[in-house]
Design a protein around this motif. Structure first.
Motif, mmCIF file in Angstrom:
data_model
loop_
_atom_site.group_PDB
_atom_site.id
_atom_site.type_symbol
_atom_site.label_atom_id
_atom_site.label_comp_id
_atom_site.label_asym_id
_atom_site.label_seq_id
_atom_site.Cartn_x
_atom_site.Cartn_y
_atom_site.Cartn_z
ATOM 1 N N SER A 84 0.835 -1.202 0.000
ATOM 2 C CA SER A 84 0.000 0.000 0.000
ATOM 3 C C SER A 84 0.866 1.246 0.000
ATOM 4 N N LEU A 85 0.356 2.275 -0.610
ATOM 5 C CA LEU A 85 0.980 3.597 -0.576
ATOM 6 C C LEU A 85 -0.121 4.637 -0.444
ATOM 7 N N ARG A 86 0.254 5.762 0.124
ATOM 8 C CA ARG A 86 -0.686 6.880 0.231
ATOM 9 C C ARG A 86 -0.067 8.085 -0.443
ATOM 10 N N LEU A 87 -0.714 8.566 -1.483
ATOM 11 C CA LEU A 87 -0.288 9.769 -2.162
ATOM 12 C C LEU A 87 -1.042 10.953 -1.587
ATOM 13 N N SER A 88 -0.390 12.101 -1.604
ATOM 14 C CA SER A 88 -1.007 13.303 -1.068
ATOM 15 C C SER A 88 -0.854 14.442 -2.063
ATOM 16 N N CYS A 89 -1.914 15.193 -2.265
ATOM 17 C CA CYS A 89 -1.887 16.360 -3.146
ATOM 18 C C CYS A 89 -2.220 17.570 -2.284
ATOM 19 N N ALA A 90 -1.212 18.360 -1.976
ATOM 20 C CA ALA A 90 -1.422 19.568 -1.189
ATOM 21 C C ALA A 90 -1.917 20.683 -2.094
ATOM 22 N N ILE A 91 -3.006 21.332 -1.701
ATOM 23 C CA ILE A 91 -3.597 22.374 -2.529
ATOM 24 C C ILE A 91 -3.442 23.730 -1.859
ATOM 25 N N SER A 92 -3.368 24.775 -2.672
ATOM 26 C CA SER A 92 -3.362 26.138 -2.167
ATOM 27 C C SER A 92 -3.921 27.057 -3.238
ATOM 28 N N GLY A 93 -4.486 28.163 -2.803
ATOM 29 C CA GLY A 93 -5.036 29.128 -3.742
ATOM 30 C C GLY A 93 -6.489 28.890 -4.104
#
Length: 128
Positions: A17-26
């Motif tokens: 398993s892996l967990r990807l993360s997409c950090a958002i701003s704006g």
């Protein structure tokens, strides 16, 4: 400025398993649908999952349905993709993207699709 920052890729054995993360701003979760897409070597970009918080809907491609889960973490301003049961065919560069479009449009987006914001890719490699 709208920005997306993908992270969490790596090397994993099949079944892991892996967990990807997409950090958002704006922007906020209600402004845009946010999707994960991937591109394997020699293959076209594939939209695999999307979340539309305003419409309270989630979408999954057939290739990941039942194995991957997308969710938004409001406290961290991220959209994460939890990937279970990884297989070698999941090996690809994974991108997150956002836009004020339906998930069906975002999942089919290319670099030429207007008004779509892209994060940089993160490599996921699954060994057999």
């Amino acid at each position: 400025d709208v920005q997306l920052q993908a992270s969490g890729g790596g090397l994993m054995q099949a079944g892991g398993s892996l967990r990807l993360s997409c950090a958002i701003s704006g922007f906020t979760f209600d402004d845009y649908a946010i999707a994960w897409l991937r591109q394997a070597p020699g293959k076209e970009r594939e939209g695999i999952s999307c979340i539309d918080s305003f419409a309270n809907s989630h979408y999954y491609g057939d290739s990941v349905k039942g194995r991957f889960t997308i969710f938004s973490d409001i406290a961290k301003d991220t959209v994460d993709l939890l990937m279970n049961g990884l297989q070698p065919e999941d090996t690809a560069i994974y991108f997150c993207a956002a836009g004020s479009v339906p998930c069906t449009t975002l999942l089919a987006a290319t670099d030429q699709t207007p008004n779509i914001y892209w994060g940089q890719g993160t490599q996921v490699t699954v060994s057999s």
